[in-house]
Design a protein around this motif. Structure first.
Motif, mmCIF file in Angstrom:
data_model
loop_
_atom_site.group_PDB
_atom_site.id
_atom_site.type_symbol
_atom_site.label_atom_id
_atom_site.label_comp_id
_atom_site.label_asym_id
_atom_site.label_seq_id
_atom_site.Cartn_x
_atom_site.Cartn_y
_atom_site.Cartn_z
ATOM 1 N N GLU A 1 4.945 31.574 -14.021
ATOM 2 C CA GLU A 1 5.041 31.084 -12.648
ATOM 3 C C GLU A 1 3.961 30.031 -12.389
ATOM 4 O OE1 GLU A 1 5.581 33.171 -8.367
ATOM 5 O OE2 GLU A 1 3.695 33.650 -9.379
ATOM 6 N N LEU A 58 4.561 26.293 -11.127
ATOM 7 C CA LEU A 58 3.924 25.758 -9.920
ATOM 8 C C LEU A 58 3.261 24.418 -10.206
ATOM 9 C CD1 LEU A 58 2.387 29.026 -8.457
ATOM 10 C CD2 LEU A 58 4.032 27.537 -7.292
ATOM 11 N N ILE A 93 -0.014 27.548 -4.556
ATOM 12 C CA ILE A 93 1.012 27.438 -3.514
ATOM 13 C C ILE A 93 0.400 26.862 -2.238
ATOM 14 C CG2 ILE A 93 2.497 28.791 -1.959
ATOM 15 C CD1 ILE A 93 3.015 30.643 -4.423
ATOM 16 N N ARG A 122 -0.246 23.146 -2.634
ATOM 17 C CA ARG A 122 1.008 22.384 -2.532
ATOM 18 C C ARG A 122 1.466 22.314 -1.076
ATOM 19 N NH1 ARG A 122 3.603 19.021 -5.807
ATOM 20 N NH2 ARG A 122 2.879 20.368 -7.457
ATOM 21 N N THR A 160 10.566 34.620 -8.656
ATOM 22 C CA THR A 160 10.382 35.439 -7.458
ATOM 23 C C THR A 160 11.266 36.675 -7.521
ATOM 24 O OG1 THR A 160 9.797 33.506 -6.141
ATOM 25 C CG2 THR A 160 10.541 35.443 -4.937
ATOM 26 N N SER A 200 5.968 21.940 -10.564
ATOM 27 C CA SER A 200 6.856 21.883 -9.387
ATOM 28 C C SER A 200 8.309 22.168 -9.756
ATOM 29 C CB SER A 200 6.747 20.528 -8.685
ATOM 30 O OG SER A 200 5.441 20.308 -8.237
ATOM 31 N N ASP A 201 8.518 23.139 -10.609
ATOM 32 C CA ASP A 201 9.866 23.516 -11.049
ATOM 33 C C ASP A 201 10.422 24.577 -10.094
ATOM 34 O OD1 ASP A 201 12.173 24.397 -12.309
ATOM 35 O OD2 ASP A 201 11.285 24.335 -14.312
ATOM 36 N N ILE A 202 11.098 24.105 -9.055
ATOM 37 C CA ILE A 202 11.596 24.968 -7.986
ATOM 38 C C ILE A 202 12.629 25.977 -8.495
ATOM 39 C CG2 ILE A 202 12.745 25.006 -5.732
ATOM 40 C CD1 ILE A 202 9.924 23.745 -5.770
ATOM 41 N N LEU A 251 10.867 28.768 -10.199
ATOM 42 C CA LEU A 251 10.097 29.542 -9.219
ATOM 43 C C LEU A 251 10.987 30.534 -8.479
ATOM 44 C CD1 LEU A 251 7.712 26.803 -7.813
ATOM 45 C CD2 LEU A 251 7.089 28.782 -9.217
ATOM 46 N N ASN A 252 12.183 30.119 -8.125
ATOM 47 C CA ASN A 252 13.121 31.034 -7.458
ATOM 48 C C ASN A 252 13.487 32.197 -8.376
ATOM 49 O OD1 ASN A 252 13.256 29.716 -4.982
ATOM 50 N ND2 ASN A 252 14.888 28.363 -5.665
ATOM 51 N N ASN A 305 1.977 18.966 1.204
ATOM 52 C CA ASN A 305 3.247 18.692 1.874
ATOM 53 C C ASN A 305 3.053 18.515 3.380
ATOM 54 O OD1 ASN A 305 4.627 18.814 -0.535
ATOM 55 N ND2 ASN A 305 5.399 20.878 -0.227
#
Length: 163
Positions: free
Chosen positions: A32, A36, A119, A122, A48, A39-41, A44-45, A126
């Motif tokens: 994870e 992070l 997190i 980031r 989770t 930035s590999d969304i 990450l999902n 943003n």
């Protein structure tokens, strides 16, 4: 095997499973962390969901182990586990598994803290970017309002005769 021996075996089995799952959780937290940074969304999902499943399993095993401790007359907590391990007749592997579990737990806690910092970093970036965009947008005059409708008014000027 008597009931007490059966509970000793059950505690040992719980500990072994907890070590295995906690090891998987620490590995997942490292992955994870890399996602992070990159930035590999999508990953990450997935992480989770996997973390949630591992935590549920850990909680179930801890409850089970604590129940066995309670049945043997020990407190259903860390102190009770320490007292259980200090009694004569407990297998050395249980003590080793307990130590491994505690070490993995410390590592997972630290990795989770690090991931939280990543997190938050980031999120701050943003929010700063969004603030900058909103600030620049307000200075230039907004084309669209919060409802998505145009805020540019088209009213006839002086001397304009509508026909």
């Amino acid at each position: 095997m008597n009931a007490t021996g059966s509970r000793h075996s059950a505690i040992q089995q719980c500990l072994q499973e907890e070590v295995s799952i906690m090891s998987s959780l620490t590995d997942l937290l490292k992955q994870e962390q890399a996602a992070l940074v990159e930035s590999d969304i999508v990953q990450l999902n997935d992480f989770t969901q996997s973390k949630g499943q591992l935590v549920v399993k850990m909680t179930e095993l801890e409850k089970k182990r604590n129940s066995f401790l309670n049945e043997l007359g020990f407190n259903a907590d860390i102190d009770g586990m320490q007292a259980y391990l200090q009694q004569a007749g407990v297998a050395q592997t249980s003590a080793q598994d307990w130590d491994a579990l505690l070490q993995l737990t410390v590592q997972a806690k630290e990795d989770n803290r690090t991931n939280g910092l990543l997190i938050n970093r980031r999120l701050s970036l943003n929010q700063a970017t969004l603030h900058l965009l909103q600030k620049n947008n307000n200075q230039a005059g907004s084309m669209y309002g919060p409802n998505g409708q145009s805020t540019v008014k088209t009213t006839p000027g002086k001397g304009y005769i509508a026909t």
